[in-house]
Design an enzyme around this catalytic site. Structure first.
Site, mmCIF file in Angstrom:
data_model
loop_
_atom_site.group_PDB
_atom_site.id
_atom_site.type_symbol
_atom_site.label_atom_id
_atom_site.label_comp_id
_atom_site.label_asym_id
_atom_site.label_seq_id
_atom_site.Cartn_x
_atom_site.Cartn_y
_atom_site.Cartn_z
ATOM 1 N N ASP A 102 0.836 -1.199 0.000
ATOM 2 C CA ASP A 102 0.000 0.000 0.000
ATOM 3 C C ASP A 102 0.869 1.247 0.000
ATOM 4 O O ASP A 102 2.022 1.221 0.423
ATOM 5 C CB ASP A 102 -0.913 0.016 1.227
ATOM 6 C CG ASP A 102 -1.895 -1.139 1.236
ATOM 7 O OD1 ASP A 102 -2.148 -1.714 0.165
ATOM 8 O OD2 ASP A 102 -2.383 -1.485 2.333
ATOM 9 N N VAL A 103 0.304 2.344 -0.452
ATOM 10 C CA VAL A 103 1.078 3.575 -0.596
ATOM 11 C C VAL A 103 1.676 4.022 0.738
ATOM 12 O O VAL A 103 2.763 4.608 0.772
ATOM 13 C CB VAL A 103 0.201 4.690 -1.215
ATOM 14 C CG1 VAL A 103 -0.923 5.097 -0.281
ATOM 15 C CG2 VAL A 103 1.042 5.896 -1.621
#
Length: 234
Positions: A102-103
């Protein structure tokens, strides 16, 4: 392979830059000055030189990246910088992240151009373990450990058995390690939401037998060693 592609993938610049090298007559193939960028060469048998320097071509490359938050696990994105933007060798237009973080998640990410290895590591049938360190808002209990082992249900899907290890707890928070064998979207975060807790920090520390090199600072990367690559391919 086209000569200009070979040069670009070997780190001698963009396609445009290597075409200029060829025009200047500083590129040779088997001792003969190359005249066309479209010239077909065999990286395994032809000797290609730039200014007398022999090119050693690697068909596949493998990098261990310590992914920082704020980068998306993709080759291009309209909102965020991508993890391949961190690779100085991105003159290779075939690099991609093997799997997804995930970012806002940090840690171990493999960057490569080897599609076969990527499939072996990511296929659900291979049951490749991925280990995460996380900080949790809430007290993780032995009941949570048992629930993870039995398979947490998220989005009407029952996850495979996961190994949850409690590292420490305080009055309101916990530190844990969790091993999962899938890669569902936001899986670790959703698993903790399912037991009434929140992930506040997430970092991947291992993928199969490949452990994050703790000497790598966030955003840094290095080539895999032969031993590390062999362990991934077993």
């Amino acid at each position: 392979m086209r000569l200009d592609k070979l040069l670009a993938h070997s780190g001698f610049g963009t396609r445009k830059e290597v075409k200029d090298f060829i025009k200047k007559g500083i590129v040779t193939v088997n001792g003969e000055i190359a005249e066309k960028d479209k010239t077909q060469v065999d990286p395994q048998t032809d000797e290609v030189c730039v200014n007398g320097e022999v090119i050693t071509y690697e068909e596949f490359v493998y990098y261990m990246l310590n992914k920082p938050a704020g980068y998306v696990s993709a080759t291009e994105d309209n909102l965020y910088p991508t993890v391949v933007d961190l690779i100085d060798d991105y003159y290779r237009d075939d690099l991609f992240p093997v799997g997804r973080l995930d970012v806002d998640t940090e840690g171990l990410l493999l960057i490569s151009n080897d599609g076969v290895l990527a499939h072996q590591l990511l296929s659900p049938k291979k049951h490749c373990p991925k280990v995460y360190y996380a900080k949790i808002n809430g007290i993780v209990t032995n009941q949570d450990v048992e629930a993870f082992f039995n398979g947490i249900t998220i989005d009407d899907y029952q996850c495979q058995s996961a190994e949850l290890k409690i590292l420490s707890t305080s009055a309101t928070t916990s530190e844990i390690e969790v091993t999962i064998y899938e890669g569902k979207f936001h899986q670790v975060k959703k698993m903790f939401i399912a037991v009434g807790k929140e992930v506040t920090y997430l970092k991947r520390i291992r993928m199969k037998d490949l452990c994050l090199d703790n000497s790598l600072q966030l955003g840094e990367y290095r080539h895999l060693t032969d031993e590390e690559l062999d362990r991934l391919k077993v």
